[in-house]
Scaffold this active site. Sequence first.
Site, PDB file in Angstrom:
ATOM      1  N   ASP A 182      36.719  31.649  51.392  1.00 31.95           N
ATOM      2  CA  ASP A 182      38.107  31.191  51.195  1.00 31.95           C
ATOM      3  C   ASP A 182      38.538  30.088  52.160  1.00 31.95           C
ATOM      4  O   ASP A 182      39.720  29.974  52.479  1.00 31.95           O
ATOM      5  CB  ASP A 182      39.096  32.381  51.323  1.00 31.95           C
ATOM      6  CG  ASP A 182      38.864  33.439  50.254  1.00 31.95           C
ATOM      7  OD1 ASP A 182      38.406  33.074  49.155  1.00 31.95           O
ATOM      8  OD2 ASP A 182      39.138  34.614  50.520  1.00 31.95           O
ATOM      9  N   SER A 199      40.209  37.106  32.667  1.00 27.09           N
ATOM     10  CA  SER A 199      41.382  36.459  32.057  1.00 27.09           C
ATOM     11  C   SER A 199      41.457  34.975  32.435  1.00 27.09           C
ATOM     12  O   SER A 199      41.903  34.155  31.634  1.00 27.09           O
ATOM     13  CB  SER A 199      42.681  37.197  32.415  1.00 27.09           C
ATOM     14  OG  SER A 199      43.030  37.001  33.756  1.00 27.09           O
ATOM     15  N   ASN A 200      41.021  34.618  33.634  1.00 28.75           N
ATOM     16  CA  ASN A 200      40.995  33.186  33.984  1.00 28.75           C
ATOM     17  C   ASN A 200      39.917  32.450  33.201  1.00 28.75           C
ATOM     18  O   ASN A 200      40.113  31.303  32.796  1.00 28.75           O
ATOM     19  CB  ASN A 200      40.774  33.006  35.496  1.00 28.75           C
ATOM     20  CG  ASN A 200      42.065  33.169  36.273  1.00 28.75           C
ATOM     21  OD1 ASN A 200      42.922  32.286  36.248  1.00 28.75           O
ATOM     22  ND2 ASN A 200      42.229  34.312  36.920  1.00 28.75           N
ATOM     23  N   ASN A 254      36.884  27.580  43.399  1.00 31.57           N
ATOM     24  CA  ASN A 254      37.286  28.997  43.352  1.00 31.57           C
ATOM     25  C   ASN A 254      38.807  29.105  43.240  1.00 31.57           C
ATOM     26  O   ASN A 254      39.526  28.189  43.650  1.00 31.57           O
ATOM     27  CB  ASN A 254      36.840  29.696  44.647  1.00 31.57           C
ATOM     28  CG  ASN A 254      37.178  31.178  44.659  1.00 31.57           C
ATOM     29  OD1 ASN A 254      36.996  31.887  43.653  1.00 31.57           O
ATOM     30  ND2 ASN A 254      37.687  31.677  45.774  1.00 31.57           N
ATOM     31  N   HIS A 271      42.014  31.751  44.290  1.00 35.67           N
ATOM     32  CA  HIS A 271      42.358  32.900  45.125  1.00 35.67           C
ATOM     33  C   HIS A 271      43.827  33.240  44.879  1.00 35.67           C
ATOM     34  O   HIS A 271      44.672  32.335  44.837  1.00 35.67           O
ATOM     35  CB  HIS A 271      42.114  32.551  46.599  1.00 35.67           C
ATOM     36  CG  HIS A 271      42.326  33.716  47.502  1.00 35.67           C
ATOM     37  ND1 HIS A 271      41.385  34.703  47.674  1.00 35.67           N
ATOM     38  CD2 HIS A 271      43.386  34.074  48.260  1.00 35.67           C
ATOM     39  CE1 HIS A 271      41.858  35.619  48.514  1.00 35.67           C
ATOM     40  NE2 HIS A 271      43.070  35.252  48.886  1.00 35.67           N
ATOM     41  N   LEU A 286      33.244  37.785  43.159  1.00 39.85           N
ATOM     42  CA  LEU A 286      33.643  38.281  44.476  1.00 39.85           C
ATOM     43  C   LEU A 286      32.551  38.226  45.537  1.00 39.85           C
ATOM     44  O   LEU A 286      32.776  38.570  46.698  1.00 39.85           O
ATOM     45  CB  LEU A 286      34.165  39.717  44.349  1.00 39.85           C
ATOM     46  CG  LEU A 286      35.285  39.859  43.300  1.00 39.85           C
ATOM     47  CD1 LEU A 286      35.715  41.304  43.152  1.00 39.85           C
ATOM     48  CD2 LEU A 286      36.486  38.963  43.635  1.00 39.85           C
ATOM     49  N   LYS A 287      31.362  37.773  45.172  1.00 39.15           N
ATOM     50  CA  LYS A 287      30.265  37.703  46.152  1.00 39.15           C
ATOM     51  C   LYS A 287      30.263  36.348  46.833  1.00 39.15           C
ATOM     52  O   LYS A 287      30.708  35.353  46.251  1.00 39.15           O
ATOM     53  CB  LYS A 287      28.919  37.900  45.447  1.00 39.15           C
ATOM     54  CG  LYS A 287      28.774  39.234  44.774  1.00 39.15           C
ATOM     55  CD  LYS A 287      28.385  40.264  45.783  1.00 39.15           C
ATOM     56  CE  LYS A 287      28.120  41.600  45.111  1.00 39.15           C
ATOM     57  NZ  LYS A 287      28.026  42.693  46.074  1.00 39.15           N
ATOM     58  N   ILE A 334      28.704  32.913  47.797  1.00 41.05           N
ATOM     59  CA  ILE A 334      27.690  32.044  47.178  1.00 41.05           C
ATOM     60  C   ILE A 334      26.668  31.689  48.271  1.00 41.05           C
ATOM     61  O   ILE A 334      27.041  31.227  49.360  1.00 41.05           O
ATOM     62  CB  ILE A 334      28.330  30.762  46.604  1.00 41.05           C
ATOM     63  CG1 ILE A 334      29.366  31.100  45.516  1.00 41.05           C
ATOM     64  CG2 ILE A 334      27.273  29.821  46.046  1.00 41.05           C
ATOM     65  CD1 ILE A 334      28.802  31.625  44.218  1.00 41.05           C
ATOM     66  N   GLU A 383      48.052  31.572  37.703  1.00 33.99           N
ATOM     67  CA  GLU A 383      46.634  31.187  37.738  1.00 33.99           C
ATOM     68  C   GLU A 383      46.194  30.610  36.391  1.00 33.99           C
ATOM     69  O   GLU A 383      45.495  29.592  36.342  1.00 33.99           O
ATOM     70  CB  GLU A 383      45.760  32.397  38.084  1.00 33.99           C
ATOM     71  CG  GLU A 383      45.922  32.878  39.497  1.00 33.99           C
ATOM     72  CD  GLU A 383      44.926  33.977  39.844  1.00 33.99           C
ATOM     73  OE1 GLU A 383      44.148  33.764  40.772  1.00 33.99           O
ATOM     74  OE2 GLU A 383      44.925  35.028  39.192  1.00 33.99           O
TER      75      GLU A 383
END
Length: 199
Positions: A147, A14-15, A104, A106, A87-88, A90, A176
């Site tokens: 993060d 959706s983002n 990113n 969050h 979700l991995k 980098i 978001e």
Amino acid sequence: MPSRLAVLASGRGSNLQAIIDHFDSLARERVAKVVLVASNRADSPALIRAATASIDIANFNAADDGSELLSLLQTFRIDLVVLAGYLKRIQHKVIREYAGRIINIHPALLPAFGGEGMYGARVHEAVIASGAEESGVTVHLVDDEYDRGPIVAQWRVAVDRADTAESLAARVVNVEHAVYPRAVEMVAVLQQLESKRTD
Ligand code: GAR
């Protein structure tokens, strides 16, 4: 020339959709455009959204040393890498090559409620369990730690007493969609100015 964006996404996308729509709506004045959507998951609905928008899609192996992703980014001459529900971690090889050029989002106010394993519903469950009165959205640059890179933008979202993880997630994701495309645009503009300065 618009900056060339790659969006990495492994979820519903959706983002990604909000970013595509934002830059489409700017038409001739746009400073960036999505030229590649890539995922480590072949079944990611984000890839279907990209194909529907006639954007190139690719799958890559997220378990290697980063060579596959890096060569994909270089093949598509990517200027800025946008993580949207990816979700991995980098790999360092990619971070070194794209330092300051990976962004990113969050679904909480980092540095709270971030780190390895904190994504999606888990974040909202942890916020509610903590009794926090506010959560929000953080856009940040990606470095080697989950993060933890420099924060580009944050937006607060109040937590209601009656909130469930689902109801909080729904309000956060709406924010978001408003914040992320504009934050991506801002980073793209700064990057273009920086590359003119160093030419
Ligand atoms: C978004 O809420 C994003 O913040 C979150 O995954 C969701 C993806 O939704 N990302 C993380 O939790 C990263 N740690 P989408 O696929 O509909 O854009």
